[in-house]
Design a protein around this motif. Structure first.
Motif, short mmCIF file in Angstrom:
data_model
loop_
_atom_site.label_atom_id
_atom_site.label_comp_id
_atom_site.label_asym_id
_atom_site.label_seq_id
_atom_site.Cartn_x
_atom_site.Cartn_y
_atom_site.Cartn_z
N VAL A 37 -12.72 8.36 3.80
CA VAL A 37 -13.19 7.35 4.96
C VAL A 37 -12.68 6.15 5.76
O VAL A 37 -12.62 6.86 6.95
CB VAL A 37 -14.61 6.43 4.34
N ALA A 38 -11.90 5.37 5.21
CA ALA A 38 -10.83 4.41 5.92
C ALA A 38 -9.95 4.60 5.60
O ALA A 38 -9.78 3.93 4.02
CB ALA A 38 -11.90 3.69 6.21
N ALA A 39 -8.37 4.16 6.24
CA ALA A 39 -7.84 3.84 4.96
C ALA A 39 -6.56 3.00 5.91
O ALA A 39 -6.23 3.42 7.09
CB ALA A 39 -6.49 5.27 4.65
N ALA A 40 -6.30 1.71 5.52
CA ALA A 40 -5.22 0.89 6.36
C ALA A 40 -3.89 0.97 7.00
O ALA A 40 -3.64 1.55 6.04
CB ALA A 40 -5.31 -0.94 5.87
N LEU A 41 -3.06 0.80 6.99
CA LEU A 41 -1.21 1.02 7.65
C LEU A 41 -1.40 -0.35 7.18
O LEU A 41 -1.18 -1.02 8.01
CB LEU A 41 -1.51 1.92 8.82
N HIS A 42 -0.83 -0.87 6.15
CA HIS A 42 -0.33 -2.83 5.55
C HIS A 42 0.90 -1.88 5.59
O HIS A 42 1.81 -1.06 5.28
CB HIS A 42 -1.48 -2.79 4.82
N PRO A 43 1.69 -3.19 6.04
CA PRO A 43 3.08 -3.30 5.50
C PRO A 43 3.83 -2.18 4.19
O PRO A 43 5.09 -1.84 4.08
CB PRO A 43 4.01 -4.86 5.09
N ARG A 44 3.04 -2.21 3.19
CA ARG A 44 2.64 -1.97 1.69
C ARG A 44 3.12 0.14 1.90
O ARG A 44 3.80 -0.09 1.20
CB ARG A 44 2.50 -2.12 1.01
N VAL A 45 2.23 -0.26 2.89
CA VAL A 45 1.90 2.10 3.45
C VAL A 45 3.56 1.96 3.57
O VAL A 45 4.85 3.36 3.42
CB VAL A 45 1.14 2.03 3.97
N ARG A 46 3.72 1.35 4.97
CA ARG A 46 5.49 1.18 5.89
C ARG A 46 6.36 1.70 4.63
O ARG A 46 7.05 2.95 4.26
CB ARG A 46 6.05 0.69 6.59
N SER A 47 6.60 0.22 4.13
CA SER A 47 7.18 1.09 2.64
C SER A 47 7.63 1.68 1.80
O SER A 47 8.66 2.26 1.59
CB SER A 47 7.70 -0.76 2.40
N LEU A 60 9.53 13.97 -2.23
CA LEU A 60 9.04 14.33 -0.71
C LEU A 60 8.61 15.75 -1.20
O LEU A 60 8.86 15.96 -2.05
CB LEU A 60 9.67 14.25 0.25
N PRO A 61 7.77 15.86 -0.43
CA PRO A 61 6.75 15.10 0.60
C PRO A 61 5.57 14.35 -0.02
O PRO A 61 5.25 14.35 -1.71
CB PRO A 61 6.09 15.95 1.48
N LEU A 62 4.99 13.91 0.86
CA LEU A 62 4.54 12.33 -0.03
C LEU A 62 3.21 12.25 1.17
O LEU A 62 3.88 12.41 2.91
CB LEU A 62 4.57 11.14 -0.24
N ILE A 63 2.12 12.09 0.82
CA ILE A 63 1.35 11.22 1.11
C ILE A 63 0.81 9.71 1.17
O ILE A 63 0.89 9.06 -0.09
CB ILE A 63 -0.20 11.57 1.13
N PRO A 64 1.06 9.14 2.34
CA PRO A 64 1.05 7.80 2.36
C PRO A 64 -0.22 7.44 2.17
O PRO A 64 -1.30 7.56 1.92
CB PRO A 64 1.70 7.38 4.02
N GLY A 65 -0.34 5.95 2.07
CA GLY A 65 -1.72 5.70 2.09
C GLY A 65 -2.20 4.52 1.01
O GLY A 65 -1.63 5.46 -0.52
N VAL A 66 -2.01 3.41 0.42
CA VAL A 66 -2.51 3.00 -0.80
C VAL A 66 -3.55 2.60 -1.52
O VAL A 66 -3.94 2.09 -2.43
CB VAL A 66 -1.38 1.26 -1.11
N ASP A 67 -4.75 2.21 -0.45
CA ASP A 67 -6.39 2.05 -0.67
C ASP A 67 -6.65 2.44 0.46
O ASP A 67 -6.32 3.32 1.68
CB ASP A 67 -5.98 0.69 -1.07
N GLY A 68 -8.40 2.07 0.05
CA GLY A 68 -8.81 2.69 1.33
C GLY A 68 -10.71 2.73 0.86
O GLY A 68 -10.98 2.33 -0.55
N VAL A 69 -11.18 3.56 1.54
CA VAL A 69 -12.84 3.25 0.98
C VAL A 69 -13.21 4.90 1.55
O VAL A 69 -12.54 5.57 2.51
CB VAL A 69 -13.47 2.51 2.44
N ILE A 317 -4.29 -1.94 11.81
CA ILE A 317 -4.67 -0.60 12.39
C ILE A 317 -5.44 -0.01 10.78
O ILE A 317 -4.77 0.24 9.68
CB ILE A 317 -4.09 0.21 12.39
N VAL A 318 -6.56 0.49 10.99
CA VAL A 318 -7.09 1.31 10.43
C VAL A 318 -7.28 2.92 10.49
O VAL A 318 -7.84 2.95 12.02
CB VAL A 318 -8.70 0.99 9.34
N LEU A 319 -6.93 4.14 9.75
CA LEU A 319 -7.49 5.72 10.20
C LEU A 319 -8.16 6.13 9.66
O LEU A 319 -8.48 5.52 8.39
CB LEU A 319 -6.00 5.86 9.59
N LEU A 320 -9.04 6.66 10.22
CA LEU A 320 -10.20 7.73 10.04
C LEU A 320 -9.83 8.62 10.20
O LEU A 320 -9.78 9.76 11.43
CB LEU A 320 -11.24 6.70 11.14
#
Ligand SMILES: NC(=O)c1ccc[n+]([C@@H]2O[C@H](COP(=O)([O-])OP(=O)(O)OC[C@H]3O[C@@H](n4cnc5c(N)ncnc54)[C@H](OP(=O)(O)O)[C@@H]3O)[C@@H](O)[C@H]2O)c1
Length: 321
Positions: A37-47, A60-69, A317-320
């Protein structure tokens, strides 16, 4: 195999691309495929997406994102952390593992929860599980990004007496006085003045919640220790982020001649079970508004442009999907 839309990293040197990708398949009874439903762009996601986090496998390839709703097949909303550094949460669907999610109330603001859990958890867990904060103890928060700003509110909420916030950005620092900070210190290039200000405002703190590490933390350690009336009184330094440097030089005398106790708080130093146990109370705090959260939402389809555009100060930033 069925396909979904996802943010996909194909090179560690490039931002993720929005493209079709295979829907991940549960590998056992512990995994459930959820609708993100929602996943945020944290510094941890960028690293992680840059292959630079200490947990990165380099695959690789990978889907980023470490947490979410997410939403379970039965409709229940959950907050979940991803277990897999290659199949993350920035997709229409993701795998959630038993023991890595908690149920959310139906009326919860999903973007707010996605935005706040990672940064707020950093200080909440540190001050409850690594160095349990005793009522009235004083805290210095070093680094005033999203996590540092939330750490000010978290420390107060957990019973801190004085909370001092130190950061380089006056725009981010000043509003913290209205969010619970008793004092602020601006970290500038004038090292002598900065050290003197840190010593005066925070020389007698009990705990430091450090998001910076690197040279600013090295300077702050010395400034604080030199300022203490009783150097045998414990100073608990909790290393949480390394936004200013991955390493620092620590004089051996700082450990011999004072009661400096350094430890970290993050994945690995705190067990997944302990993290999970803290999440419901943290969700309640975020929902109740005791921890300030500024969210900017965007469609996941815009991930590539969003990746290269820094978030305005203080916003997450939160991506939907
Ligand atoms: N261990 C954990 O559990 C955990 C959890 C969450 C986050 N973290 C880590 O904590 C750190 C902060 O996260 P965040 O969510 O707060 O990030 P953020 O919102 O992006 O904020 C980063 C902040 O760091 C400041 N900064 C960057 N370089 C600096 C320097 N050289 N000296 C002083 N300040 C500097 C930035 O200042 P400007 O505003 O001037 O740019 C900004 O305020 C990251 O390293 C993150 O990975 C750890």
């Amino acid at each position: 195999m069925s396909q979904m839309n996802a943010a996909v990293v194909t090179s560690f040197a490039e931002p993720p691309h929005y493209m079709q990708f295979e829907v991940p398949q549960p590998t056992g009874a512990k995994e459930t495929l959820v609708e993100v439903v929602a996943a945020a762009l944290h510094p941890r996601v960028r690293s992680g997406a840059a292959g630079a986090h200490y947990t990165s496998s380099g695959t690789l390839p990978l889907i980023p994102g470490v947490d979410g709703v997410g939403r379970l097949p039965g409709g229940q909303l959950i907050y979940f952390a991803s277990d897999d550094d290659t199949r993350g949460t920035m997709a229409e669907q993701a795998l959630a593992s038993t023991g890595r999610w908690i149920e959310l109330p139906a009326q919860v603001d999903v973007a707010k929860i996605a935005a706040a859990m990672n940064p707020a958890m950093s200080s909440w867990v540190a001050l409850r599980r690594r160095v349990p904060l005793q009522p009235g103890q004083s805290v210095l928060v070093l680094g005033t990004g999203n996590a540092g700003a939330m750490a000010v509110a978290v420390a107060k909420r957990l019973g801190a007496g004085q909370v001092i916030a130190a950061g380089r950005n006056a725009e981010r620092l000043n509003p913290l006085l209205a969010q619970g900070a008793d004092a602020i210190v601006q970290l500038t290039d004038d090292q002598e003045t900065t050290n003197a200000a840190l010593a005066a405002a925070a020389g007698e703190v009990d705990i430091v919640v450090d998001y910076l590490w690197g040279e600013p933390a090295a300077q702050a350690i010395t400034a604080l220790l030199m300022a203490r009336a009783d150097r045998s009184r414990a100073l608990d330094w909790i290393q949480i982020g390394a936004i200013a440097g991955l390493t620092l030089a620590l004089p051996s005398a700082a450990l011999r001649s004072t009661n400096l106790r350094v430890q970290g708080s993050g994945q690995g130093s705190v067990s997944p079970t302990a993290y999970l146990a803290e999440l419901p109370s943290l969700v309640a705090e975020i929902a109740a508004g005791t921890i300030p959260v500024a969210v900017r939402t965007a469609p996941l389809a815009e991930v590539e442009q969003i990746w290269n555009t820094p978030a305005p100060a203080g916003e997450r930033i939160v991506l939907l999907p």
